[in-house]
Write a protein that holds these residues in place. Structure first.
Motif, PDB file in Angstrom:
ATOM      1  N   GLU A 496     -29.054 -88.301 -23.261  1.00 41.32           N
ATOM      2  CA  GLU A 496     -30.511 -88.404 -23.113  1.00 41.32           C
ATOM      3  C   GLU A 496     -30.884 -89.720 -22.437  1.00 41.32           C
ATOM      4  OE1 GLU A 496     -34.649 -88.488 -25.727  1.00 41.32           O
ATOM      5  OE2 GLU A 496     -32.749 -87.949 -26.696  1.00 41.32           O
ATOM      6  N   GLN A 532     -29.095 -77.713 -21.993  1.00 46.24           N
ATOM      7  CA  GLN A 532     -30.285 -78.305 -22.613  1.00 46.24           C
ATOM      8  C   GLN A 532     -31.537 -77.681 -22.016  1.00 46.24           C
ATOM      9  OE1 GLN A 532     -30.692 -82.540 -22.702  1.00 46.24           O
ATOM     10  NE2 GLN A 532     -28.685 -82.912 -23.609  1.00 46.24           N
ATOM     11  N   GLN A 533     -32.476 -77.359 -22.853  1.00 48.54           N
ATOM     12  CA  GLN A 533     -33.747 -76.813 -22.393  1.00 48.54           C
ATOM     13  C   GLN A 533     -34.826 -77.855 -22.656  1.00 48.54           C
ATOM     14  OE1 GLN A 533     -34.029 -73.578 -20.877  1.00 48.54           O
ATOM     15  NE2 GLN A 533     -31.832 -73.990 -20.848  1.00 48.54           N
ATOM     16  N   SER A 534     -34.865 -78.866 -21.829  1.00 48.35           N
ATOM     17  CA  SER A 534     -35.789 -79.972 -22.068  1.00 48.35           C
ATOM     18  C   SER A 534     -36.536 -80.323 -20.799  1.00 48.35           C
ATOM     19  CB  SER A 534     -35.033 -81.199 -22.566  1.00 48.35           C
ATOM     20  OG  SER A 534     -34.203 -81.732 -21.549  1.00 48.35           O
ATOM     21  N   CYS A 571     -40.986 -75.265 -20.626  1.00 50.01           N
ATOM     22  CA  CYS A 571     -41.315 -76.417 -21.483  1.00 50.01           C
ATOM     23  C   CYS A 571     -42.792 -76.792 -21.405  1.00 50.01           C
ATOM     24  CB  CYS A 571     -40.473 -77.619 -21.070  1.00 50.01           C
ATOM     25  SG  CYS A 571     -38.703 -77.417 -21.323  1.00 50.01           S
TER      26      CYS A 571
END
Length: 805
Positions: A496, A532-534, A571
């Protein structure tokens, strides 16, 4: 075997004069003495000449330190003998260095002048391990020998750690024997009270507590001078300090000629020491870059250079340069007659490290995480909860002990750094301490906060200041990125952090034309965040699309932009959706799908207007203008670019202004308004060059070349095309849209107008220009073109789609 008796003074002078091919008259003139004085001296008529006379002769004869010492010994045989006598006589022969001193002429002159004038009763040479303090002290003492009637005494303090033993060691070296129960300090004061003596104290750093005793000795002996070497100053009122810096090194990005390179002190030292192992070693065109790189990589540190040069016996300079990526393992194997700490650079640095307090060791090894330097506030972030030391006091101690150097920084903000060899040792100690992850985490969080604070600045009015700030800490940013994206068990938190870095930094890479490096970092971040779904990953995908587009990888750019769009929608991230639309407009324009490009740009514009994002509204306007122009309607594109220019001028976005001016210049060129085109392109080029927006500079050069060719300035047009191609090659920028056709048409037109030979000369002349020269040439030509009013040509078939904002 018994040694020969020394030659008399007169015979020594005569032999040195003959060797220098000087007559008595010529030597007298050089030395400022009478011919009679020279004649009497050589005949032995003056048995005890003044030491000042001997010094003047030594200077006039340009004697080496060894010959100078022999001349002094011949002039004062009772004083300058090499054994200590019970009557208080003492050794004044300095240790003879095994090799000549290379460089340091300025330092030697400064130190000798201070000693001769009596400006410095106590002069301390300070500097880091391996910088050559002892060697410099010996050279200076040898040159100043004739100025001290009672000679010079060299005292090596390296073997002792107890400050109480300093005065006894000096007394022993001076031959001052015990007298009942009288303290050694009293005996020394009595012995030195009337003597004009230079005391050279070598390696004082481990016995600093003895400094007040030296001050008392100086107070009691007004003609005594002390020349000390230490990795930290002695902190006495009477003390003067001279910091011994590493040797001058070349600029590896702009190497001078072989002759000028060989004259640099660091390179001279490398060559001289290499010849001790390979007598035929020479600086050549084939090894010059490697030799220069070695000296730079070793920070010009003499001990490191000497140890590296010893390796040329088995490794040619290019191979040695590669192995010095990690320095300390290579820098071993010094001469056996050197002190143990000088036989490897690691030992030399470890000597300094061992003398630190526990708190100083903690801070020293943590500071190893910084690459390329830091400011005081940054260093303070490495202090952890529970640390029981005062940061500023401890940091200052490391500066005083020559482990940290102050360097130039931005105005009002001093910067500090370690020599790279010292930093490598610090990192080794940090890894061994078990604190490396904590220190690197603090370092990474510090710099991700920095780039996030500057995120808006990279697109707004503060761009120049933020670009400078990021350039200053570029090595730190790379180190933090490397740690964040490195292999580790604690993957998620660090991934991240890596995504935050690349999402914020992409405009820096973009505007600085560092597309390949930016793509490499973003690819690492994306590969570690697969699945990752961010919104953060969606933004990283868009950033990758932008950089891939400028590298000419349009398929990958479209793939990333589509993924970014889908993820941003999932998102609910409207801003990134607008960014993805912007990237898709670029790719569509590249394919000549101008209607689709305009559609994506219009959707992005609507999003940014709704978000009240003035900067990105301007970018979307420009993208829509480029798509409209590419669709064949430059007149309709013009008001879109003008609106973007007004908006960017209002918010103070220099990057936006530069791009808008370039696009308006392109529109004017396409409409045949050459004077207006030249004026717009000139203003945009000035801004782009000031901000180092090299890819914008390339495009402005291409279109100025086209304007010049249309206006009949054909040789100038050919030169600009050559200059644009060189800069394009340098930054790896892909010409897209119709730019390749503009370049091709320009080459054909100028070659036909000039002829093949003259065209080649003009084009090659432009290609040989530096970036600075190319921009200066283009601005001069643009001024001339803008002054030519009323020039009109038919509308060009070539239209610009530079893929810019």
């Amino acid at each position: 075997m018994a040694s020969r008796d020394p030659l008399p003074l007169g015979e020594l002078v005569r032999r040195h004069r003959a060797a220098a091919t000087l007559s008595q008259e010529q030597l007298a003139e050089r030395a400022g003495l009478s011919v009679r004085a020279i004649s009497d001296l050589e005949r032995g008529a003056h048995h005890v000449p003044r030491l000042e006379t001997v010094r003047m002769l030594a200077d006039a004869l340009a004697l080496t330190n060894a010959d100078r010492a022999a001349l002094l010994a011949a002039a004062r045989p009772a004083l300058f003998r090499t054994d200590a006598a019970d009557d208080g006589g003492h050794a004044t022969q300095l240790p003879q260095p095994p090799t000549p001193l290379v460089g340091r002429a300025h330092e030697v002159a400064a130190v000798v002048a201070m000693l001769r004038r009596g400006d410095a009763r106590l002069l301390t040479l300070t500097g880091p391990a391996g910088v050559g303090k002892t060697r410099l002290a010996l050279e200076c003492a040898g040159n100043a020998a004739a100025d001290f009637a009672d000679g010079i005494v060299f005292v090596d303090l390296t073997p002792i750690r107890d400050p109480e033993l300093v005065l006894p060691t000096i007394a022993d070296r001076l031959g001052v024997r015990g007298a009942g129960h009288r303290p050694v300090a009293d005996r020394l004061r009595m012995h030195l009270a009337e003597r004009q003596l230079l005391l050279v104290l070598d390696n004082c750093e481990q016995v600093l507590a003895a400094a007040p005793r030296l001050a008392a000795l100086l107070a009691a002996a007004p003609r005594l001078c002390v020349l000390a070497t230490s990795r930290t100053r002695l902190a006495l009122t009477v003390e003067q300090e001279l910091v011994v810096a590493p040797l001058a090194v070349p600029d590896p990005t702009q190497l001078p000629s072989l002759e000028r390179l060989e004259a640099l002190d660091a390179v001279r030292l490398f060559i001289a020491r290499a010849r001790a192992f390979r007598p035929d070693f020479a600086l050549t065109a084939d090894n010059a870059a490697a030799v220069a790189g070695i000296c730079v990589r070793l920070d010009g540190l003499p001990l490191a250079i000497e140890l590296a040069a010893a390796r040329v016996k088995v490794l040619p300079p290019p191979a040695l340069f590669e192995r010095l990526e990690r320095r300390l393992p290579v820098l071993t194997g010094g001469a056996r007659d050197l002190p143990a700490r000088q036989q490897t650079l690691r030992d030399a640095i470890a000597w300094s490290y061992d003398l630190l307090t526990p708190s100083e060791r903690v801070l020293f090894r943590r500071l190893g995480v910084f690459s390329g330097g830091w400011n005081l506030a940054a260093a303070e972030t490495l202090v952890q909860p529970g640390d029981e030391f005062d940061f500023f006091t401890t940091f200052t101690a490391l500066v005083d002990k020559s482990l940290i150097r102050q360097t130039e920084g931005v105005p009002g903000e001093p910067r500090f750094r370690m020599l790279e060899t010292i930093r490598e040792f610090a990192v080794e100690q940090l890894a061994a301490s078990g604190e490396e992850d904590l220190a690197r985490q603090a370092h990474a969080h510090l710099f991700v906060a920095l780039v996030e604070a500057g995120a808006g600045g990279l697109l707004g009015p503060d761009l120049p200041a933020w670009l400078d700030r990021f350039r200053v800490d570029l090595d730190n940013l790379r180190a933090a990125l490397s740690w964040s994206l490195g292999s580790t068990a604690a993957r998620s938190a660090r991934t991240e952090l890596g995504l935050r870095f690349v999402v914020t930094l992409w405009p820096f890479w973009y505007w600085q034309s560092q597309f390949a490096e930016g793509r490499r970092w973003i690819d690492q971040a994306l590969s570690q965040s697969t699945g990752q779904q961010s919104a953060l990953r969606a933004a990283a995908l868009y950033s990758a699309a932008m950089l891939n587009h400028h590298l000419g990888d349009y398929e990958t750019a479209e793939h990333h932009a589509l993924d970014s769009l889908a993820l941003a929608r999932a998102c609910g991230d409207a801003a990134t959706e607008g960014h993805a639309r912007f990237a898709l407009s670029l790719v569509a324009g590249r394919r000549g799908e101008h209607r689709a490009a305009a559609s994506h740009a219009a959707l992005a514009l609507a999003i940014f207007r709704q978000l009240d994002d003035a900067l990105w509204t301007g970018m979307a306007l420009t993208r829509l203008g480029v798509a409209t122009h590419g669709g064949g309607d430059p007149a309709a594109a013009k008001p879109l670019h003008e609106e973007a220019l007004r908006l960017w001028r209002t918010v103070g976005s220099a990057t936006g202004v530069a791009v808008a001016l370039g696009n308006l210049g392109d529109v004017a060129r396409d409409l045949g308004a050459l004077a207006e085109a030249a004026d717009r392109l000139r203003e945009g080029l000035e801004i782009a060059w000031a901000l180092r927006m090299d890819w914008v500079v390339v495009e402005d050069l291409v279109f100025l070349a086209d304007v010049a060719q249309r206006a009949g300035r054909v040789p100038g047009a050919a030169r600009l095309l050559g200059a644009a191609e060189r800069l394009r090659e340098t930054i790896g920028h892909a010409l897209f849209g119709n730019l390749p056709m503009v370049v091709e048409a320009g080459i054909i037109a100028t070659r036909l107008a000039l002829g093949t030979g003259p065209f080649a000369v003009a084009w090659e002349g432009g290609h040989a220009l530096s970036s600075e020269q190319a921009v200066a040439t283009a601005l001069e030509l643009a001024d001339a073109l803008a002054a030519e009013h009323g020039t009109t040509l038919e509308r060009a078939d070539c239209r610009r789609d530079p893929g810019s904002f």
